[in-house]
Design an enzyme around this catalytic site. Structure first.
Site, PDB file in Angstrom:
ATOM      1  CE1 TYR A  98      -3.026   3.090   0.824  1.00 61.72           C
ATOM      2  CE2 TYR A  98      -2.248   2.980   3.086  1.00 61.72           C
ATOM      3  CZ  TYR A  98      -2.965   3.623   2.096  1.00 61.72           C
ATOM      4  OH  TYR A  98      -3.610   4.795   2.383  1.00 61.72           O
ATOM      5  CG  ASP A 170      -1.858  -4.549   5.802  1.00 56.39           C
ATOM      6  OD1 ASP A 170      -3.014  -4.967   5.974  1.00 56.39           O
ATOM      7  OD2 ASP A 170      -1.615  -3.418   5.343  1.00 56.39           O
ATOM      8  CE  LYS A 195      -8.769   0.817   3.024  1.00 55.19           C
ATOM      9  NZ  LYS A 195      -7.980   1.408   4.101  1.00 55.19           N
TER      10      LYS A 195
END
Length: 381
Positions: A98, A170, A195
């Site tokens: 990310y 993650d 999310k």
């Protein structure tokens, strides 16, 4: 307790004062004490809040962990993890991650003397070549954002244990419904709760789950001392969202499979990145460590023209063009100019993040409608 039952019941109980089945929103900054120091576990809401405590217990149970800690954002959680380190320490991170993670690593923590190595993690054995006496942490996403690469959690966990290095995963894309990294050798699991866990695009939050008591104590100190804690309203919203996590994830996975197959057979699509395909790199690892393959998909267009990608994105109707992912509604994005714009172009393209790459977060709408939306948009180029 099975996952669906844990999602609804773990860590929560009816309110003892009223019998309310839903965890109350304790909208308070402080708590009355009968005598100095007699606070029965709650003294100030930055330190502890009953609504947050229930959520932290629930998240820990979902990840088969012992301790959960919530933060005001996913990056707030990452910030706390890196604050476990000292100047001169080194981190080995996947080179496909990310953009916000890359940004906080390189633009914030490198200034304080922490060195980051961004490497391919396709084969756990290659990571050992980067480990030295200053290595303190291995950081991985799996599936990765946005290339959907699969990293062998157990394999890297074994390497980390051998060299006595912390290993953090993650787990945002997979969620605890699809995989549990602590069970496979990770020391820390991190989530952007914003999310899939929240699931309704109405909250921003992060979380960390661990088993080690000392590590939990260190992270709780950072959580309290640095203050990046979420409010009780946000915690309530996530508790509500988690109650349907297992149902939502089943539909995300079903729709993801349908959309991935549709895109793979479309004449204007060059390549589709989705770990459920047998020819996807490390597909067998995905099968062994995940319960399904999720609703995140990336794809490129033939000709690799950014203008074509933008035209597709601008003509989608159900796939809203927006940052983030994991909500019940489908979202689309252009990583090169949105979520991963902070990563230099040459670094993006090394991992395949080209200008025509489109990332989809496939929601829980009717799959036929989603296919028709994509078909219409692709026909515009």
């Amino acid at each position: 307790m099975k996952f669906g039952t844990k999602a609804i019941h773990a860590g929560v109980a009816p309110d003892p004062s009223t019998g309310a089945i839903m965890t109350p929103i304790f909208q308070t900054s402080t708590y009355v004490q009968k005598s100095p120091g007699d606070h029965q576990g709650f003294e100030y809401s930055r330190t502890h809040n009953p609504t947050r405590t229930a959520l932290q217990q629930n998240l820990a149970a979902l990840e088969n962990g012992k301790h959960g800690l919530c933060f005001s954002s996913g990056l707030g959680a990452i910030d706390a993890i890196i604050k476990l380190l000292q100047p001169g320490d080194e981190v080995i991170s996947t080179n496909d991650l990310y953009g916000g993670s890359y940004r906080i690593f390189t633009k914030v923590f490198e200034r304080y003397g922490i060195k980051f190595h961004f490497v391919s993690m396709d084969d756990p054995a290659t990571i050992e070549t980067y480990i030295n006496e200053r290595t303190r942490l291995i950081w991985a996403e799996t599936p990765t954002n946005p290339m959907m690469n699969i990293i062998d959690i157990a394999g890297i966990g074994a390497v980390a244990k051998k060299h006595k290095v912390m290993f953090a995963v993650d787990n945002t894309f997979a969620t605890p419904f699809l995989q549990n990294p602590l069970d496979m050798g990770a020391d820390i699991v991190m989530h952007s709760v914003t999310k899939y866990l929240g699931g309704h695009s109405d909250v921003v939050m992060g979380a960390i789950i661990v088993n080690d008591d000392q590590l939990a104590e260190q992270l709780a100190f950072i959580q309290n001392a640095c203050g990046a804690t979420p409010g009780p309203q946000d915690c309530f919203l996530v508790l509500r969202g988690i109650k349907t996590l297992h149902i939502r994830m089943e539909r995300h996975c079903q729709n993801g499979k349908t959309i991935a197959a549709f895109l793979k057979n479309h004449p204007k699509v060059e390549k589709v990145y989705w770990p459920g395909f047998e020819d996807h790199p490390n597909h067998e690892i995905a099968k062994s460590q995940m319960r399904d393959f999720g609703g995140m998909i990336s794809f490129t267009l033939k000709g690799n023209d950014m203008k074509d990608a933008i035209k597709v994105l601008e003509n989608l109707k159900l796939f809203a063009l927006a940052e983030s992912l994991g909500g019940v509604e489908s979202l689309s994005g252009h990583p090169a100019s949105m979520t991963h714009a902070s990563i230099p172009k040459e670094e993006r393209e090394k991992v395949g993040l080209v200008d025509s790459l489109i990332r989809l977060s496939v929601g829980i709408e009717d799959a036929d409608d989603l296919k028709e939306d994509l078909r219409n948009a692709l026909n515009m180029i």
